[in-house]
Design an enzyme around this catalytic site. Structure first.
Site, PDB file in Angstrom:
ATOM      1  N   GLU A  79       8.171   0.639  37.707  1.00  0.00           N
ATOM      2  CA  GLU A  79       8.360   0.681  39.165  1.00  0.00           C
ATOM      3  C   GLU A  79       9.686   0.031  39.514  1.00  0.00           C
ATOM      4  O   GLU A  79      10.017  -1.040  38.997  1.00  0.00           O
ATOM      5  CB  GLU A  79       7.225  -0.024  39.901  1.00  0.00           C
ATOM      6  CG  GLU A  79       7.369   0.031  41.427  1.00  0.00           C
ATOM      7  CD  GLU A  79       6.204  -0.603  42.172  1.00  0.00           C
ATOM      8  OE1 GLU A  79       6.464  -1.346  43.132  1.00  0.00           O
ATOM      9  OE2 GLU A  79       5.046  -0.381  41.780  1.00  0.00           O
TER      10      GLU A  79
ATOM     11  N   ARG B  43      -1.813   3.541  50.396  1.00  0.00           N
ATOM     12  CA  ARG B  43      -1.774   3.454  48.945  1.00  0.00           C
ATOM     13  C   ARG B  43      -2.208   4.747  48.259  1.00  0.00           C
ATOM     14  O   ARG B  43      -2.272   4.805  47.026  1.00  0.00           O
ATOM     15  CB  ARG B  43      -2.654   2.290  48.482  1.00  0.00           C
ATOM     16  CG  ARG B  43      -2.292   0.965  49.154  1.00  0.00           C
ATOM     17  CD  ARG B  43      -3.187  -0.179  48.724  1.00  0.00           C
ATOM     18  NE  ARG B  43      -2.947  -0.515  47.324  1.00  0.00           N
ATOM     19  CZ  ARG B  43      -3.778  -0.220  46.338  1.00  0.00           C
ATOM     20  NH1 ARG B  43      -4.914   0.423  46.595  1.00  0.00           N
ATOM     21  NH2 ARG B  43      -3.499  -0.558  45.098  1.00  0.00           N
TER      22      ARG B  43
ATOM     23  N   ARG C  85      -7.404  -4.652  47.760  1.00  0.00           N
ATOM     24  CA  ARG C  85      -6.573  -3.532  47.333  1.00  0.00           C
ATOM     25  C   ARG C  85      -7.363  -2.256  47.045  1.00  0.00           C
ATOM     26  O   ARG C  85      -6.785  -1.272  46.599  1.00  0.00           O
ATOM     27  CB  ARG C  85      -5.759  -3.915  46.083  1.00  0.00           C
ATOM     28  CG  ARG C  85      -4.681  -4.945  46.373  1.00  0.00           C
ATOM     29  CD  ARG C  85      -3.942  -5.358  45.111  1.00  0.00           C
ATOM     30  NE  ARG C  85      -2.938  -6.373  45.409  1.00  0.00           N
ATOM     31  CZ  ARG C  85      -1.659  -6.122  45.658  1.00  0.00           C
ATOM     32  NH1 ARG C  85      -1.223  -4.879  45.651  1.00  0.00           N
ATOM     33  NH2 ARG C  85      -0.800  -7.098  45.903  1.00  0.00           N
TER      34      ARG C  85
ATOM     35  N   GLU D 163       4.893  -1.518  35.039  1.00  0.00           N
ATOM     36  CA  GLU D 163       3.626  -1.356  35.743  1.00  0.00           C
ATOM     37  C   GLU D 163       2.446  -1.477  34.767  1.00  0.00           C
ATOM     38  O   GLU D 163       2.616  -1.830  33.604  1.00  0.00           O
ATOM     39  CB  GLU D 163       3.591  -0.009  36.492  1.00  0.00           C
ATOM     40  CG  GLU D 163       3.888  -0.129  37.987  1.00  0.00           C
ATOM     41  CD  GLU D 163       2.816  -0.910  38.736  1.00  0.00           C
ATOM     42  OE1 GLU D 163       1.668  -1.003  38.235  1.00  0.00           O
ATOM     43  OE2 GLU D 163       3.123  -1.438  39.822  1.00  0.00           O
TER      44      GLU D 163
ATOM     45  N   HIS E  16       3.194   4.205  46.995  1.00  0.00           N
ATOM     46  CA  HIS E  16       2.733   3.450  48.154  1.00  0.00           C
ATOM     47  C   HIS E  16       3.752   3.601  49.276  1.00  0.00           C
ATOM     48  O   HIS E  16       4.960   3.479  49.056  1.00  0.00           O
ATOM     49  CB  HIS E  16       2.537   1.984  47.805  1.00  0.00           C
ATOM     50  CG  HIS E  16       1.445   1.765  46.799  1.00  0.00           C
ATOM     51  ND1 HIS E  16       1.141   0.524  46.292  1.00  0.00           N
ATOM     52  CD2 HIS E  16       0.576   2.621  46.220  1.00  0.00           C
ATOM     53  CE1 HIS E  16       0.138   0.628  45.438  1.00  0.00           C
ATOM     54  NE2 HIS E  16      -0.215   1.897  45.377  1.00  0.00           N
TER      55      HIS E  16
ATOM     56  N   ASP F 152      21.443  32.100  49.376  1.00  0.00           N
ATOM     57  CA  ASP F 152      20.320  33.031  49.511  1.00  0.00           C
ATOM     58  C   ASP F 152      19.014  32.242  49.532  1.00  0.00           C
ATOM     59  O   ASP F 152      18.600  31.691  48.509  1.00  0.00           O
ATOM     60  CB  ASP F 152      20.341  34.019  48.346  1.00  0.00           C
ATOM     61  CG  ASP F 152      19.191  35.018  48.395  1.00  0.00           C
ATOM     62  OD1 ASP F 152      18.418  34.979  49.372  1.00  0.00           O
ATOM     63  OD2 ASP F 152      19.075  35.832  47.460  1.00  0.00           O
TER      64      ASP F 152
ATOM     65  N   GLU G  34       7.306   2.943  47.276  1.00  0.00           N
ATOM     66  CA  GLU G  34       7.172   2.353  45.947  1.00  0.00           C
ATOM     67  C   GLU G  34       6.757   3.479  44.993  1.00  0.00           C
ATOM     68  O   GLU G  34       5.572   3.739  44.809  1.00  0.00           O
ATOM     69  CB  GLU G  34       6.132   1.228  45.942  1.00  0.00           C
ATOM     70  CG  GLU G  34       6.426   0.096  46.927  1.00  0.00           C
ATOM     71  CD  GLU G  34       5.249  -0.855  47.067  1.00  0.00           C
ATOM     72  OE1 GLU G  34       4.508  -1.056  46.079  1.00  0.00           O
ATOM     73  OE2 GLU G  34       5.052  -1.385  48.186  1.00  0.00           O
TER      74      GLU G  34
ATOM     75  N   GLU H  51       0.505  -0.397  54.617  1.00  0.00           N
ATOM     76  CA  GLU H  51       0.798   0.153  53.299  1.00  0.00           C
ATOM     77  C   GLU H  51      -0.269   1.183  52.946  1.00  0.00           C
ATOM     78  O   GLU H  51      -1.412   0.826  52.632  1.00  0.00           O
ATOM     79  CB  GLU H  51       0.829  -0.953  52.244  1.00  0.00           C
ATOM     80  CG  GLU H  51       1.114  -0.429  50.842  1.00  0.00           C
ATOM     81  CD  GLU H  51       0.910  -1.486  49.770  1.00  0.00           C
ATOM     82  OE1 GLU H  51       1.786  -1.604  48.900  1.00  0.00           O
ATOM     83  OE2 GLU H  51      -0.136  -2.182  49.800  1.00  0.00           O
TER      84      GLU H  51
ATOM     85  N   GLU I 174       6.228   5.037  41.541  1.00  0.00           N
ATOM     86  CA  GLU I 174       6.054   4.711  40.127  1.00  0.00           C
ATOM     87  C   GLU I 174       6.363   5.933  39.255  1.00  0.00           C
ATOM     88  O   GLU I 174       6.269   7.069  39.703  1.00  0.00           O
ATOM     89  CB  GLU I 174       4.625   4.234  39.883  1.00  0.00           C
ATOM     90  CG  GLU I 174       4.286   2.956  40.644  1.00  0.00           C
ATOM     91  CD  GLU I 174       2.795   2.663  40.707  1.00  0.00           C
ATOM     92  OE1 GLU I 174       2.436   1.527  41.049  1.00  0.00           O
ATOM     93  OE2 GLU I 174       1.994   3.579  40.441  1.00  0.00           O
TER      94      GLU I 174
END
Length: 445
Positions: free
Chosen positions: A198, A337, A318, A191, A247, A54, A134, A335, A136
């Site tokens: 991670e 982030r 970063r 981390e 990420h 359902d 990635e 990547e 976490e």
């Protein structure tokens, strides 16, 4: 690529492993893993796409009057789970796509929708959209009644070498459990935040990786329980601590080669990669609604905790939203982030892929890469460089999503409508909630 598994392979595995129950898993619009569980006596019905359920009770699926749904298992996802029922029998798991009773793929199924966007990619000549997640998470202690608390089992930090604490033991157990069901775990570490972990597994095509991150979350939660811990993928579970990101590493393949790689270009990025990147940046605000879909997500997207706040890109820096990791040809990638693990992985990848393909079609170069810390720039400098902010609240992100037809089309009409309705309701409920912070701040007024 996913390995080939036949119906006979599954029959043999059920017999060899004393599989007594079959868990048929699928995902709702909020990214929650759902399942229908049947005894092994129903194996032939499972293998012939004859298990119904359902759908009217599943978030974002269908109305009561059109509730019947059918589960189509993907044989390549077969796994014998590494835990047993109370009688010692094993549980087999298949990830399913949801179909209507006339056999058509249901447009409200996030997994079907990702396959639809991948098919669009293939019409443009690309073979695979490869993804590495990635994701976490935090491990938290349970109280004497088995409920979660905000107490952490460790106070370690990034890459700290701990061997005997509760977190390290649980993390190793998670890795071994994942490997027992076919994951290739590449790294596992502590981390930045207290209790934050991670575990990274090998990249694969988009659908396989989305399936795996759903399995990954399930395994993490189950193993944590065995260690008397609670695992959460909430974006910002602890005030003043680093939040949980997911990420998203992306690359396109064509003719067996990474279409994002060009040894003669700066950062070894091909024009295809740069066009794709521009598509991601152009649609970043709408993608944020999908990649950061909770009220709590935006308490992670703040300066000071490494999560991105501004729409920009860079190589080694970063602080921007998209980073270009240093890598050899096959691993050349973008990547992103900004996303967090509360995101529905199927919807997130559909949105990213659609945005990137749109960038390739338009063939426009992205803004210049950022070489300094975006957080330390003045507002005037960011404006000069064309750096715009990501949405600061779920409300702003949904407004951006509603204004971006391409990202709405990436989800399809059914899912886009359900997503907007679900998130607007969530925001409304949040705005009506009175928190302890407000009482402590204003009660004396």
């Amino acid at each position: 690529m996913a390995k080939t598994i036949t119906a006979d392979d599954i029959r043999q595995s059920v017999a060899d492993n004393d599989v007594r129950f079959l868990r048929l898993a699928f995902t709702d619009i909020n990214g929650t893993l759902k399942a229908v569980e049947v005894p092994n006596s129903q194996l032939e019905k499972v293998l012939s796409n004859d298990i119904r359920f359902d759908g009217s009770s599943i978030d974002g699926f269908v109305r009561l009057e059109e509730s019947d749904m059918v589960l189509y298992p993907d044989f390549s996802t077969w796994a014998v789970l590494p835990w047993t029922d109370r009688q010692g029998g094993k549980i087999g798991r298949l990830i399913c796509s949801v179909h209507t009773t006339d056999g058509k793929p249901f447009s409200g199924d996030p997994r079907n929708n990702l396959k639809r966007v991948v098919d669009q990619m293939r019409t443009m000549g690309f073979s695979d959209f490869d993804i590495g997640f990635e994701a976490e998470f935090h491990l938290l202690k349970l109280d004497e009644r088995g409920n979660w608390t905000t107490q952490v089992p460790d106070h370690a930090s990034y890459f700290d070498m701990t061997s005997n604490d509760e977190s390290a033991s649980c993390r190793r157990d998670i890795v071994e459990t994942l490997e027992s069901i076919g994951f290739e775990v590449e790294a596992a570490h502590h981390e930045v935040g207290d209790g934050q972990q991670e575990i990274d597994f090998r990249f694969d095509d988009a659908l396989t990786t989305a399936d795996r991150v759903q399995t990954f979350k399930m395994v993490v939660r189950e193993v944590a329980k065995k260690h008397n811990l609670f695992a959460t993928f909430m974006a910002k579970p602890l005030q003043g601590q680093a939040g949980n990101g997911m990420h998203t590493n992306m690359s396109l393949f064509k003719d067996g080669k990474n279409a994002f790689y060009d040894k003669n270009n700066k950062f070894h990025l091909s024009n295809t990669a740069l066009y794709f990147l521009n598509g991601i940046l152009t649609h970043a605000r709408a993608i944020t609604a999908v990649g950061n879909p909770t009220v709590n997500s935006y308490k992670r997207l703040i300066p000071g905790f490494e999560a991105p706040v501004y729409i920009s890109w860079a190589s080694k820096n970063r602080s921007p939203m998209v980073r270009i990791p240093s890598a050899e040809e096959i691993n050349t990638r973008l990547e992103m982030r900004s996303a967090d693990p509360t995101a529905n992985p199927y919807l997130l990848l559909a949105a990213c892929l659609a945005a990137g393909l749109d960038g390739i079609k338009k063939a426009e170069m992205p803004m210049a890469p950022i070489t300094s810390n975006v957080f330390e720039m003045s507002e005037e400098k960011r404006e000069e460089l064309g750096i715009k902010p990501l949405p600061a609240t779920l409300h702003s992100a949904i407004k951006a999503f509603k204004a971006d037809k391409l990202i709405q089309d990436a989800l399809g009409e059914h899912l886009a409508h359900s997503f907007i309705s679900s998130k607007e309701l969530e925001w409304s409920q949040y705005t009506q909630t009175v928190s302890d912070w407000e009482r402590n701040k204003y009660m004396g007024y």
